[in-house]
Scaffold this active site. Structure first.
Site, PDB file in Angstrom:
ATOM      1  N   LYS A 114      -7.263   1.135  -3.400  1.00  0.00           N
ATOM      2  CA  LYS A 114      -6.802   0.581  -2.126  1.00  0.00           C
ATOM      3  C   LYS A 114      -6.892   1.638  -1.021  1.00  0.00           C
ATOM      4  O   LYS A 114      -7.386   1.391   0.083  1.00  0.00           O
ATOM      5  CB  LYS A 114      -5.367   0.088  -2.278  1.00  0.00           C
ATOM      6  CG  LYS A 114      -4.642  -0.255  -1.003  1.00  0.00           C
ATOM      7  CD  LYS A 114      -5.299  -1.385  -0.215  1.00  0.00           C
ATOM      8  CE  LYS A 114      -4.528  -1.692   1.061  1.00  0.00           C
ATOM      9  NZ  LYS A 114      -5.324  -2.483   2.010  1.00  0.00           N
ATOM     10  N   THR A 164       0.871  -1.178   0.000  1.00  0.00           N
ATOM     11  CA  THR A 164       0.000   0.000   0.000  1.00  0.00           C
ATOM     12  C   THR A 164       0.899   1.216   0.000  1.00  0.00           C
ATOM     13  O   THR A 164       1.620   1.458   0.970  1.00  0.00           O
ATOM     14  CB  THR A 164      -0.882   0.000   1.263  1.00  0.00           C
ATOM     15  OG1 THR A 164      -1.700  -1.165   1.245  1.00  0.00           O
ATOM     16  CG2 THR A 164      -1.766   1.233   1.299  1.00  0.00           C
ATOM     17  N   LYS A 166      -1.240   6.316   9.340  1.00  0.00           N
ATOM     18  CA  LYS A 166      -0.479   6.391   8.088  1.00  0.00           C
ATOM     19  C   LYS A 166      -1.428   6.250   6.893  1.00  0.00           C
ATOM     20  O   LYS A 166      -1.360   7.013   5.925  1.00  0.00           O
ATOM     21  CB  LYS A 166       0.573   5.277   8.052  1.00  0.00           C
ATOM     22  CG  LYS A 166       1.566   5.394   6.909  1.00  0.00           C
ATOM     23  CD  LYS A 166       2.153   4.028   6.559  1.00  0.00           C
ATOM     24  CE  LYS A 166       1.111   3.151   5.855  1.00  0.00           C
ATOM     25  NZ  LYS A 166       1.618   1.908   5.290  1.00  0.00           N
TER      26      LYS A 166
END
Lengths: 291, 291, 291, 291
Positions: free
Chosen positions: C169, C93, C238
């Site tokens: 994503k 990711t 994050k």
């Protein structure tokens, strides 16, 4: 004093002018050479490389942002070439993370770093009336104090940690942005009831909010006079980003800054990045369907 | 002039005092009789019912909120009993929805309504230095202008629609709350870097934000001096609610007001409702884990 | 197929295992050698440098974040050493900005890049049941499709632009975080009225929200069971940051993401960074004074 | 059972139909008589006044909101006329403050009140498949349970305090609104990178979010099919307002609800109040300049 000066944008140019007028010897460097040539005409030496500006007693940098400062100061090898005992006076508005990195690099090369960001626009700088936030090792600050006295109307000492000056500068800009947003939302609210925003802001900036930030920006909002830009909106977004990232590094939630970021992004998405950041007030209008 | 005066809280008492001193004849009414008795000693007549205060040339009301005004003015039958030609001068801070309802009811009874909310605390009222926002039918405003000149340092006329005065008052309070929040978040940000909030606020209120709202509230935030309350936090929540409901009635999103509401609720949940509304600054501290 | 595999954390290990089981030949690299040694025991070759993993037909990377990917893929010289015709399958990711940079660098070296981030935890990966979002040049995707069929339960093709897979994503993780926050606020609201959060969430996840994200996370919130962490809160911060920076790069305001960021920071400030990110629900409780 | 039924909107009509079909005797009342006449044709008696519906064993009310319930139940004198021992089953979505007031008034008149708000639209009601949240005195709930079994597919008991059912209903609607907003922001984010929102939502509602709320609303968002409205946006604003006021009464900050309120107001300001509340997704698009 023998001074290197790096970064001759609107602010840097005004500062360098004042140092020359005060009788200091300057070696200047700028990415695009035109601004440097103007100063040569006023008696400055022109450096071919940033490192040459680190050959005197003091090097002053006033660059656009972290990236420019990284390129010109850190990646250029300037610090390695600095004259022993030199004090680097950093006047740009930088992120606290990057100031932390600068400090480490200066420590590594044994160079004193004094952070001295300012409040004030180029015209205030030209008049020598900036408010300067100064923080760094006491002896280094004392060395550059005569220069700060030339460059600003007042120096606000903030102790030995340069991060303190950086944080206060960022907090101040965040407070200005918040004032603009508060005026913008209030103007849209008043407008919703048929009250002229200009009348609202005349009353409030004539009473409770009779201070420069509200009076100047309030007038622009009232007239929707966003051009020419006194401070471009996309730079405002950058500065609000500095507040958010400073907050993140110390785990301080800043919900007003989050609102500001979203609204500035909306303004950017509508093509207002190059207008004055008071155009933020138009976001409140747009959302209320007032256009 | 023969004046009825309704509502003798801190503000109302100071206003009524000044009217008496200026030689006007007052008939006063207050929910709890003590305050009225004090004024009787100064020469006022004391009404047994609100309606008696509507028997003169002008009736002035300064009640706590919508609910008190509804009970005392609308539900008491006072309007039906009003002397023909009377002007009702409403000085409380009220919701725009309720001012709309008041207008309808006054129209129904053929009574002129002038909205005249104020900026300033009781001590400012006592000194006759309030800023008064006045809106209503021109002839009615002209009739009460001599009273406004006694009651305030300056009257800011806002035209014929009383809603305009209500909206400006609400917008002003919202801007004060926003200033407190901006200072609170900035203080927490600075604290995160080890900067004393007092130092931060001294610099900012000494430069960009050198105006009463920032200086007064900034000092309280710096010292975390939230008691005694100058303005209680739970009233601040009420006032932010007035901004939100005013915005809702005209479909104006106010994201800063939404943040304020959430943070004031957090303060309430932590038992700070009776402290000064600058205690809002402690929400930013708590969220950042600084306590 | 001859495959290089870089990054043997929990996810990467499970993926590499499955490739070995399916009969592929693997050359693996990991920052800390232990994980690589385990795979050697299962028949994998162990690379001494990342570049060696770019010597086969396909290189797969599954690193922690932008910084790790930059260090291991870009700064290691691996791309320059890649075998002509190799396809790089990036499964981590990553930020959209960094994917943009990766694309440029792969183009420069003439290497095909297929982005294939996944939904699912290590146990799902081990079971070969991940949902894989795949985007890249059609021919390259076709080449790696047999591997994707081994690694996941289903591949969702997203066209030729790897940024599309990265964006989906990031959007998905943002939606999960939003679901957690919505449950957390609802739980605090219910609690305020004396309703057990567990009962609230049992009803809602048994009716309107009967899907895995709500059921799994709802159970953890109901029991305040934040340890051991299924996904650590600081990684959640994050990921929300990835959404915010993706939004910023395309000028898309994301007010829910802004709220999430502030609340996750509050959780971090209270020492909850290593707990499961459902601990976000405790922020709503704390703010409501429910602890 | 002899049942009074008040409020024959889409939902009420479907519920009353089912009770008649199940063999109960109904006396119905509705503000506009047409709907009542339809039920008369099916065998119901038609009341001339709300009070007549309180003459049986159970009175069921399904009115639009607090104001309608206040007018028809409280201000009509119906409670004073209620048959001793009657149970009032309130199925509308009401504010927690107003439910508190209802409880007080029912206590005053010695009438049992059972709150039974529902999840489900009129078509689900017609199919007898609603999810019913039921709370009230145990004996009263037991008395109406056979009716709840007719009206819904499942009853979720929530104890003796009717506020619990009201709070869960409000929390559930808030979670739906949050899901819509999260999808809307995600769709705008994806769109910013050129990803079709329909593709994004197909993937997410096919995997992590495979539950009715996401699938149904996701489809509408993907197609921007906001008409005919399944649930009107201005009612969504009302429901988010119920969450905010419930939170305020218990001092629970709900920052997601605050964002929802601001965005729904923006939609209202742009004339979308009568469209489906998934039109909230267009606010994210507008703010990102995607229209």
């Amino acid at each position: 004093m023998q001074i290197g000066f790096i970064g001759l944008g609107h602010m840097g140019k005004a500062l360098a002018d004042n140092l020359l007028k005060a009788g200091h010897r300057l070696t200047v460097w700028n990415r695009s050479p035109e601004a440097a040539e103007e100063l040569r005409a006023q008696g400055a030496a022109v450096a071919r490389e940033p490192a040459e500006a680190f050959a005197g007693e003091v090097a002053i940098s006033m660059l656009a942002d972290d990236a420019a400062t990284r390129a010109v100061i850190l990646d250029s090898g300037a610090l390695a070439a600095a004259r022993p005992g030199l004090v680097h006076l950093g006047m740009a508005t930088l992120s606290t993370d990057f100031v932390g990195e600068l400090l480490e690099r200066h420590r590594h090369h044994g160079i004193a770093y004094v952070a001295a960001p300012v409040f004030g626009r180029p015209d205030v700088a030209a008049a020598g009336q900036l408010n300067i936030l100064a923080a760094g090792p006491a002896e280094a600050v004392a060395r550059v104090q005569p220069l700060l006295d030339v460059l600003g109307g007042r120096t606000w000492p903030l102790g030995e940690d340069p991060l303190h000056a950086a944080a206060v500068k960022i907090a101040g800009n965040f407070m200005i942005a918040s004032a603009i947003e508060a005026m913008g939302e209030s103007a849209a609210l008043a407008q919703g009831f048929g009250v002229e925003p200009g009348r609202l802001l005349e009353i409030l900036t004539g009473t409770l909010f009779a201070c420069p930030v509200y009076r100047n920006y309030g007038g622009m909002i009232a007239e929707r006079r966003y051009e020419p830009a006194a401070f471009r909106l996309r730079l405002g977004l950058k500065d609000v980003g500095l507040a958010l990232s400073a907050g993140q590094s110390r785990q301080v939630p800043l919900p007003f800054a989050s609102v500001l970021r979203d609204n500035l992004l909306e303004a950017m998405a509508h093509g207002e990045g190059e207008r004055d950041w008071t155009a933020l007030a138009d976001v409140a209008r747009r959302r209320a369907g007032q256009d």
